[in-house]
Design an enzyme around this catalytic site. Structure first.
Site, PDB file in Angstrom:
ATOM      1  N   GLY A   1       0.823  -1.208   0.000  1.00 19.26           N
ATOM      2  CA  GLY A   1       0.000   0.000   0.000  1.00 19.26           C
ATOM      3  C   GLY A   1       0.852   1.251   0.000  1.00 19.26           C
ATOM      4  CG  ASN A   2      -0.477   4.606  -1.617  1.00 24.48           C
ATOM      5  OD1 ASN A   2      -1.184   5.418  -1.020  1.00 24.48           O
ATOM      6  ND2 ASN A   2      -0.898   3.935  -2.679  1.00 24.48           N
ATOM      7  CG  HIS A   3       2.869   6.554   3.822  1.00 24.60           C
ATOM      8  ND1 HIS A   3       2.548   5.947   5.018  1.00 24.60           N
ATOM      9  CD2 HIS A   3       4.143   6.203   3.559  1.00 24.60           C
ATOM     10  CE1 HIS A   3       3.594   5.274   5.459  1.00 24.60           C
ATOM     11  NE2 HIS A   3       4.575   5.401   4.587  1.00 24.60           N
ATOM     12  CB  SER A   4      -2.919   8.001  -0.452  1.00 30.76           C
ATOM     13  OG  SER A   4      -4.034   8.834  -0.659  1.00 30.76           O
TER      14      SER A   4
END
Ligand code: CTP
Ligand code: CA
Length: 237
Positions: free
Chosen positions: A33-36
């Protein structure tokens, strides 16, 4: 024109907005995943709804951005789920905004059971490239699967590097994606991801470039929607 009719300058405009980050499963309990945070997309949905638009928010993973009132929310996990929802819903939208942070890659295989540590140490994770949702929407419009009049907006989070500055990368991405408006955020050094404030440019396909002064994501949303309202053909609704 719409701009004369503020604050309801988006009355009846059907808008589909993606927000948050996609999660690409590795096994039943793990993902890439990512930090959005989802804050910019949610701020856009809230502001558009307040200006009279009928908004559907296709939301990946977020960190508590607060649910906007009077907005339909569809939750998705992976890039492919997001693509399916966006593509279907774009068919009857006047405006489509890809504010989501879509994972560029996904694990080639999703293990059916939790991956165990075992005795041999870790095995490599193999990746496939995810579909480019934004580029797919532009292609769908060119082929008549979504209306020619639908305004398509992309986002780019860029840092400068040896190949050029933030704006150079933004211009190149606008050409590559073929959308009508690209919101370019300058990132790095703690900017943008998960923070309350953004800075950057609005680039239109017809060559206009507007600087976005440092300000809140709410302010940023209203600047973006001003530009979107100007791009929606008059008499569209
Ligand atoms: N995007 C998308 N589908 C993807 C990747 C990105 O729709 N698989 C969208 C994002 O929502 C954003 C825009 O494309 O609106 C630009 O995303 P970005 O990650 O900056 O562009 P990429 O083409 O993935 O290029 P790179 O990450 O290599 O800079
Ligand atoms: Ca990317």
């Amino acid at each position: 024109t719409r701009a004369d009719a503020l604050p309801y300058d988006l009355s009846g405009v059907r808008m589909v907005i993606s927000a948050g980050g996609t999660r690409e499963a590795l096994d039943p309990v793990r993902y890439l995943g990512n930090h959005s945070s989802g804050k910019q997309g949610y701020a856009l949905a809230r502001a558009a709804s307040q200006r009279g638009a009928r908004v559907t928010l296709v939301s990946g993973a977020t960190s508590d951005p607060g649910e906007p009132a009077s907005v339909e929310i569809v939750h998705v996990d992976s890039a492919r789920e997001m693509q399916s929802e966006m593509t279907t819903r774009a068919a009857d939208a006047d405006v489509v905004i890809m504010a989501a942070a879509v994972a560029d890659f996904r694990p080639t295989a999703v293990a059916g059971a939790k991956i165990k540590k075992g005795d041999d140490g870790p095995s490599p994770i193999h990746l496939d490239t995810n579909p480019d949702i934004l580029a797919g929407l532009v292609a769908d419009r060119a082929q008549g699967r979504i209306p020619r009049s639908t305004v398509i907006v992309g986002f780019a989070a860029e840092t400068g590097d040896a190949d050029g500055g933030v704006l150079d990368h933004g211009r190149a991405k606008l050409r590559r994606k073929g959308c009508d408006l690209l919101v370019v955020n300058a990132v790095g050094g703690g900017k943008a991801f998960g923070t309350e404030d953004n800075t950057g440019w609005l680039l239109t396909a017809d060559g206009r470039e507007t600087g976005l002064p440092f300000g809140s994501k709410t302010l940023m949303a209203s600047r973006i929607l001003d530009e979107v309202a100007a791009l929606v053909p008059d008499g569209q609704v």
